[in-house]
Scaffold this active site. Structure first.
Site, PDB file in Angstrom:
ATOM      1  CG  HIS A   1      -1.814   1.125   1.376  1.00 14.16           C
ATOM      2  ND1 HIS A   1      -1.774   1.964   2.471  1.00 14.16           N
ATOM      3  CD2 HIS A   1      -2.801   1.581   0.583  1.00 14.16           C
ATOM      4  CE1 HIS A   1      -2.712   2.890   2.348  1.00 14.16           C
ATOM      5  NE2 HIS A   1      -3.349   2.684   1.212  1.00 14.16           N
TER       6      HIS A   1
ATOM      7  CG  HIS B   1      -3.474   9.060  -0.097  1.00 13.27           C
ATOM      8  ND1 HIS B   1      -4.131   9.865   0.816  1.00 13.27           N
ATOM      9  CD2 HIS B   1      -4.282   8.003  -0.319  1.00 13.27           C
ATOM     10  CE1 HIS B   1      -5.295   9.309   1.122  1.00 13.27           C
ATOM     11  NE2 HIS B   1      -5.410   8.186   0.450  1.00 13.27           N
TER      12      HIS B   1
END
Length: 240
Positions: free
Chosen positions: A7, A49
């Site tokens: 991730h 992100h």
């Protein structure tokens, strides 16, 4: 054993969404990498992100209001004084890194808050230039974007990201023409629904699990992939 996706790279002890975290994921024998793509003010695809750079760098403001040159002047490892300076990666840099490997790549299009013009088309073009269509799955919380991607690149796999407790999500996913579902881990917990997704022809990649008991539970449910910040730890947990 389910596939293990790193991730934002293997960033348990490294700055997220940086080349060093992606390189660490390769070193840890992750099966895949998950990352996030946004667009700069001058139309460049970068990996980050948050829509703002405040949390992950020593700068401030929206990615979409900065040029690539501005962003490359920031330190994206500013969260820990022990980390070496890290530059924001271009999507092209990550594709070039992964193209010679067998790793899968989950590219999340971050276009739910800011609808970057032509983000879908530009990401698809980058994937095709690097001949990675077979290694990539495109995902987004913007489900209209996934429908657009189906039209622009029907041969590239798509996964629907969701964090709400949808009714009959297997039916919904099939209706919008994706090949996978990417639910938050808590949505599967205590339920035996993975076979229903599989019966609908959908792969199940669950995010983001680091708790070892939850990783084992997800594997026991039959998920196809687990997205985790610590792929090496997850692999050890599943092997024990």
């Amino acid at each position: 054993m389910p596939a293990l996706f790193a991730h934002r790279g293997a960033h348990r002890n490294l700055p997220e969404n940086t080349m060093v975290a992606f390189q660490e994921a390769i070193a840890e024998d992750a099966d895949g990498i998950e990352l996030d793509v946004q667009m700069t003010a001058d139309g460049q695809l970068v990996v980050c992100h948050d829509e703002k750079v405040d949390r992950t760098s020593d700068g401030t403001g929206l990615i979409g209001e900065h040029s690539l040159a501005d962003l490359q002047g920031l330190n994206f490892a500013a969260g820990n004084p022990q980390w070496a300076r890290a530059q924001i990666p271009l999507l092209d840099e990550v594709l070039e890194l992964l193209a010679p490997t067998e790793l899968s790549l989950n590219i999340e299009l971050k276009n739910s808050v800011i609808r970057y013009p032509r983000l879908e088309e530009e990401v698809v073009e980058a994937v095709r230039v690097h001949r990675m269509s077979d290694q990539v799955v495109l995902s987004s919380f913007n489900h209209r974007s996934l429908v657009k991607l189906a039209e622009a690149a029907p041969t590239i796999r798509r996964g629907v990201l969701y964090a709400d407790d949808l009714a009959d999500p297997w039916d919904y996913a099939a209706r919008i023409g994706v090949q996978a579902v990417h639910p938050g881990g808590w949505l599967l917990r205590g339920r035996d629904e993975v076979p229903r997704f599989h019966a609908a022809g959908l792969a199940v990649r669950v995010w983001t699990l680091d708790d070892l008991d939850q990783i084992r539970e997800a594997a026991a449910l039959g998920v196809d992939a687990i997205i985790t910040n610590d792929p090496a730890g997850a692999r050890a947990a599943l092997a024990s």
